[in-house]
Design a protein around this motif. Structure first.
Motif, PDB file in Angstrom:
ATOM      1  N   LEU A 141       0.848  -1.196   0.000  1.00  0.00           N
ATOM      2  CA  LEU A 141       0.000   0.000   0.000  1.00  0.00           C
ATOM      3  C   LEU A 141       0.882   1.244   0.000  1.00  0.00           C
ATOM      4  CD1 LEU A 141      -2.827  -0.929   2.533  1.00  0.00           C
ATOM      5  CD2 LEU A 141      -3.095  -0.504   0.093  1.00  0.00           C
ATOM      6  N   GLY A 142       1.971   1.178   0.758  1.00  0.00           N
ATOM      7  CA  GLY A 142       2.910   2.297   0.767  1.00  0.00           C
ATOM      8  C   GLY A 142       3.525   2.507  -0.600  1.00  0.00           C
ATOM      9  N   LEU A 143       3.915   1.405  -1.254  1.00  0.00           N
ATOM     10  CA  LEU A 143       4.535   1.525  -2.582  1.00  0.00           C
ATOM     11  C   LEU A 143       3.599   2.187  -3.591  1.00  0.00           C
ATOM     12  CD1 LEU A 143       6.463  -1.842  -3.108  1.00  0.00           C
ATOM     13  CD2 LEU A 143       7.377   0.400  -2.463  1.00  0.00           C
ATOM     14  N   MET A 144       2.297   2.035  -3.396  1.00  0.00           N
ATOM     15  CA  MET A 144       1.352   2.696  -4.300  1.00  0.00           C
ATOM     16  C   MET A 144       1.572   4.204  -4.311  1.00  0.00           C
ATOM     17  SD  MET A 144      -2.226   0.695  -3.609  1.00  0.00           S
ATOM     18  CE  MET A 144      -2.365  -1.092  -3.782  1.00  0.00           C
ATOM     19  N   ASN A 145       2.115   4.732  -3.224  1.00  0.00           N
ATOM     20  CA  ASN A 145       2.332   6.172  -3.131  1.00  0.00           C
ATOM     21  C   ASN A 145       3.606   6.630  -3.832  1.00  0.00           C
ATOM     22  OD1 ASN A 145       0.244   7.526  -1.125  1.00  0.00           O
ATOM     23  ND2 ASN A 145       0.669   5.469  -0.387  1.00  0.00           N
ATOM     24  N   LEU A 146       4.366   5.688  -4.400  1.00  0.00           N
ATOM     25  CA  LEU A 146       5.574   6.076  -5.130  1.00  0.00           C
ATOM     26  C   LEU A 146       5.243   6.696  -6.481  1.00  0.00           C
ATOM     27  CD1 LEU A 146       8.078   3.158  -4.469  1.00  0.00           C
ATOM     28  CD2 LEU A 146       8.025   5.418  -3.427  1.00  0.00           C
ATOM     29  N   ALA A 147       4.071   6.424  -6.978  1.00  0.00           N
ATOM     30  CA  ALA A 147       3.628   7.039  -8.240  1.00  0.00           C
ATOM     31  C   ALA A 147       2.471   7.976  -7.926  1.00  0.00           C
ATOM     32  CB  ALA A 147       3.186   5.976  -9.239  1.00  0.00           C
ATOM     33  N   GLY A 164      16.315  -4.014  -5.957  1.00  0.00           N
ATOM     34  CA  GLY A 164      15.420  -5.126  -5.655  1.00  0.00           C
ATOM     35  C   GLY A 164      13.958  -4.774  -5.770  1.00  0.00           C
ATOM     36  N   LEU A 165      13.647  -3.486  -5.796  1.00  0.00           N
ATOM     37  CA  LEU A 165      12.258  -3.041  -5.876  1.00  0.00           C
ATOM     38  C   LEU A 165      11.591  -3.507  -7.164  1.00  0.00           C
ATOM     39  CD1 LEU A 165       9.894  -1.366  -4.762  1.00  0.00           C
ATOM     40  CD2 LEU A 165      10.936   0.651  -5.826  1.00  0.00           C
ATOM     41  N   GLN A 166      12.364  -3.551  -8.235  1.00  0.00           N
ATOM     42  CA  GLN A 166      11.817  -3.933  -9.539  1.00  0.00           C
ATOM     43  C   GLN A 166      11.207  -5.335  -9.507  1.00  0.00           C
ATOM     44  OE1 GLN A 166      14.328  -3.054 -12.961  1.00  0.00           O
ATOM     45  NE2 GLN A 166      13.779  -5.022 -13.880  1.00  0.00           N
ATOM     46  N   GLN A 167      11.785  -6.219  -8.686  1.00  0.00           N
ATOM     47  CA  GLN A 167      11.324  -7.602  -8.628  1.00  0.00           C
ATOM     48  C   GLN A 167       9.995  -7.754  -7.889  1.00  0.00           C
ATOM     49  OE1 GLN A 167      13.052  -9.829 -10.404  1.00  0.00           O
ATOM     50  NE2 GLN A 167      14.403  -8.105 -10.918  1.00  0.00           N
ATOM     51  N   VAL A 168       9.661  -6.794  -7.044  1.00  0.00           N
ATOM     52  CA  VAL A 168       8.461  -6.950  -6.209  1.00  0.00           C
ATOM     53  C   VAL A 168       7.388  -5.907  -6.486  1.00  0.00           C
ATOM     54  CG1 VAL A 168       9.837  -7.977  -4.367  1.00  0.00           C
ATOM     55  CG2 VAL A 168       9.377  -5.519  -4.319  1.00  0.00           C
ATOM     56  N   LEU A 169       7.693  -4.908  -7.294  1.00  0.00           N
ATOM     57  CA  LEU A 169       6.774  -3.777  -7.452  1.00  0.00           C
ATOM     58  C   LEU A 169       5.381  -4.199  -7.899  1.00  0.00           C
ATOM     59  CD1 LEU A 169       6.480  -0.663  -7.365  1.00  0.00           C
ATOM     60  CD2 LEU A 169       6.963  -0.681  -9.820  1.00  0.00           C
ATOM     61  N   LEU A 170       5.291  -5.189  -8.776  1.00  0.00           N
ATOM     62  CA  LEU A 170       3.984  -5.554  -9.321  1.00  0.00           C
ATOM     63  C   LEU A 170       3.046  -6.152  -8.278  1.00  0.00           C
ATOM     64  CD1 LEU A 170       4.714  -6.892 -12.908  1.00  0.00           C
ATOM     65  CD2 LEU A 170       4.069  -4.602 -12.158  1.00  0.00           C
ATOM     66  N   ARG A 171       3.572  -6.402  -7.064  1.00  0.00           N
ATOM     67  CA  ARG A 171       2.681  -6.846  -5.995  1.00  0.00           C
ATOM     68  C   ARG A 171       1.655  -5.767  -5.652  1.00  0.00           C
ATOM     69  NH1 ARG A 171       4.759 -10.281  -1.901  1.00  0.00           N
ATOM     70  NH2 ARG A 171       2.973  -9.604  -0.641  1.00  0.00           N
ATOM     71  N   VAL A 172       1.884  -4.528  -6.080  1.00  0.00           N
ATOM     72  CA  VAL A 172       0.874  -3.490  -5.825  1.00  0.00           C
ATOM     73  C   VAL A 172      -0.430  -3.831  -6.549  1.00  0.00           C
ATOM     74  CG1 VAL A 172       2.576  -1.652  -5.459  1.00  0.00           C
ATOM     75  CG2 VAL A 172       1.628  -2.007  -7.757  1.00  0.00           C
ATOM     76  N   MET A 173      -0.347  -4.690  -7.590  1.00  0.00           N
ATOM     77  CA  MET A 173      -1.545  -5.087  -8.332  1.00  0.00           C
ATOM     78  C   MET A 173      -2.289  -6.223  -7.638  1.00  0.00           C
ATOM     79  SD  MET A 173      -0.046  -4.887 -12.239  1.00  0.00           S
ATOM     80  CE  MET A 173      -1.648  -4.913 -13.070  1.00  0.00           C
ATOM     81  N   ASP A 174      -1.698  -6.772  -6.578  1.00  0.00           N
ATOM     82  CA  ASP A 174      -2.322  -7.878  -5.849  1.00  0.00           C
ATOM     83  C   ASP A 174      -3.048  -7.427  -4.596  1.00  0.00           C
ATOM     84  OD1 ASP A 174      -1.175  -9.597  -7.706  1.00  0.00           O
ATOM     85  OD2 ASP A 174       0.609  -9.952  -6.491  1.00  0.00           O
ATOM     86  N   VAL A 175      -2.946  -6.138  -4.268  1.00  0.00           N
ATOM     87  CA  VAL A 175      -3.525  -5.617  -3.027  1.00  0.00           C
ATOM     88  C   VAL A 175      -4.688  -4.685  -3.367  1.00  0.00           C
ATOM     89  CG1 VAL A 175      -3.068  -4.310  -0.920  1.00  0.00           C
ATOM     90  CG2 VAL A 175      -1.283  -5.784  -1.885  1.00  0.00           C
ATOM     91  N   GLU A 176      -5.859  -4.965  -2.807  1.00  0.00           N
ATOM     92  CA  GLU A 176      -7.036  -4.156  -3.127  1.00  0.00           C
ATOM     93  C   GLU A 176      -6.899  -2.729  -2.635  1.00  0.00           C
ATOM     94  OE1 GLU A 176     -11.919  -4.094  -2.536  1.00  0.00           O
ATOM     95  OE2 GLU A 176     -10.695  -5.600  -1.503  1.00  0.00           O
ATOM     96  N   GLY A 177      -6.393  -2.568  -1.430  1.00  0.00           N
ATOM     97  CA  GLY A 177      -6.280  -1.228  -0.874  1.00  0.00           C
ATOM     98  C   GLY A 177      -7.567  -0.788  -0.194  1.00  0.00           C
ATOM     99  N   SER A 178      -7.662   0.500   0.019  1.00  0.00           N
ATOM    100  CA  SER A 178      -8.817   1.070   0.720  1.00  0.00           C
ATOM    101  C   SER A 178      -9.357   2.238  -0.094  1.00  0.00           C
ATOM    102  CB  SER A 178      -8.386   1.562   2.103  1.00  0.00           C
ATOM    103  OG  SER A 178      -7.409   2.588   1.975  1.00  0.00           O
ATOM    104  N   GLY A 179     -10.361   2.899   0.452  1.00  0.00           N
ATOM    105  CA  GLY A 179     -10.928   4.045  -0.248  1.00  0.00           C
ATOM    106  C   GLY A 179      -9.932   5.164  -0.441  1.00  0.00           C
ATOM    107  N   GLU A 180      -8.970   5.286   0.488  1.00  0.00           N
ATOM    108  CA  GLU A 180      -7.991   6.365   0.413  1.00  0.00           C
ATOM    109  C   GLU A 180      -6.714   5.968  -0.296  1.00  0.00           C
ATOM    110  OE1 GLU A 180      -7.293   7.774   4.330  1.00  0.00           O
ATOM    111  OE2 GLU A 180      -9.326   8.570   4.608  1.00  0.00           O
ATOM    112  N   CYS A 181      -6.378   4.689  -0.256  1.00  0.00           N
ATOM    113  CA  CYS A 181      -5.119   4.253  -0.850  1.00  0.00           C
ATOM    114  C   CYS A 181      -5.334   2.993  -1.683  1.00  0.00           C
ATOM    115  CB  CYS A 181      -4.074   3.993   0.232  1.00  0.00           C
ATOM    116  SG  CYS A 181      -2.436   3.614  -0.436  1.00  0.00           S
ATOM    117  N   SER A 182      -5.392   3.173  -2.980  1.00  0.00           N
ATOM    118  CA  SER A 182      -5.507   2.080  -3.933  1.00  0.00           C
ATOM    119  C   SER A 182      -5.018   2.628  -5.266  1.00  0.00           C
ATOM    120  CB  SER A 182      -6.952   1.593  -4.057  1.00  0.00           C
ATOM    121  OG  SER A 182      -7.768   2.614  -4.620  1.00  0.00           O
TER     122      SER A 182
END
Length: 250
Positions: free
Chosen positions: A43-49, A65-83
């Motif tokens: 959820l925090g990484l979503m705030n990088l963009a 190492g971030l490049q290898q895990v970044l796409l996990r942001v697509m696996d987390v639904e998030g909330s009304g404020e952070c998605s």
């Protein structure tokens, strides 16, 4: 040197607010802490963009190492404020996650096939419409070819059972392309139209009717199955839809 006081600091900061990602990423880049593996981290990484002016490539340079895990942001639904949907809604067009991922794809960081697979996986989770809508729109921006979609034909058929209208609309568009290319089993396609014909969304019912027309035109022996299927749509509140179905039944 890793001071003991840093143990658990990333989880604590991100639990408090996803906006603490900047400090957490700095600690990771300096090898002072291990990378968290929690939903709060992604959820925090979503705030990088979106809300930051620095492109994601700068974060990759500081933390390879971030490049290898970044796409996990697509696996987390998030909330009304952070998605992904919420962040893109308030971001400049060039800073949205959709444009960031497309740029990374163009630059060869991630393949279109990987992004398509991730998109379909998230749509299969049937998240709330605001958040899942980001993925159906991204599918349109990704614009996969028929060849790219073909291996996922069963997944598109299954998405017709989604409770989220934009997901069903996206699936219908993909299935039309696959059907036009002769890549779908006729009976499987008819079965997938059953929940769509029961939809309250008139445009989706009409799209399903046209899809059934194509199936019957290709294989007239399927008329009895198609007719039994169309009866479902007679429950729709629109008299126009009922007329269209009765005309086909006759």
């Amino acid at each position: 040197f890793r001071p003991a006081c840093l143990d658990g600091i990333a989880e604590a900061k991100l639990k408090r607010s996803p906006h603490g990602i900047g400090a957490v990423q700095q600690l990771i880049a300096e090898d002072l802490i291990d990378r968290p593996d929690s939903d709060d981290y992604f959820l925090g990484l979503m705030n990088l963009a979106g809300r930051h002016t620095k492109p994601i490539e700068e974060a990759f340079a500081a933390d390879p190492g971030l490049q290898q895990v970044l796409l996990r942001v697509m696996d987390v639904e998030g909330s009304g404020e952070c998605s992904l949907a919420a962040i893109d809604k308030y971001s400049a067009p060039a800073q949205t996650w959709s444009q960031t991922l497309l740029r990374l794809c163009t630059n060869g960081v991630y393949s279109r096939e990987t992004l398509l697979d991730k998109t379909l996986s998230s749509l299969e989770r049937d998240w709330a419409q605001f958040r899942s809508g980001w993925f159906s729109r991204f599918h349109g921006e990704l614009a996969p070819s028929v060849g790219m979609m073909a291996p996922h034909a069963r997944r598109y058929l299954a998405l017709c059972h989604s409770r989220i209208a934009p997901t069903v609309a996206m699936a219908l568009g993909a299935l039309k392309q696959l059907d036009d290319a002769g890549l779908l089993d006729a009976r499987a396609l008819l079965e997938a139209m059953q929940p769509v014909l029961a939809s309250s969304v008139k445009a989706q019912v009409e799209a399903a009717l046209k899809q059934v027309d194509h199936v019957v035109a290709r294989d007239p022996s399927l008329r009895p199955q198609a007719s039994a299927l169309l009866v479902i749509g007679l429950a729709h509140e629109s008299a126009d839809v009922q007329k269209q179905i009765l005309r086909r039944l006759s």
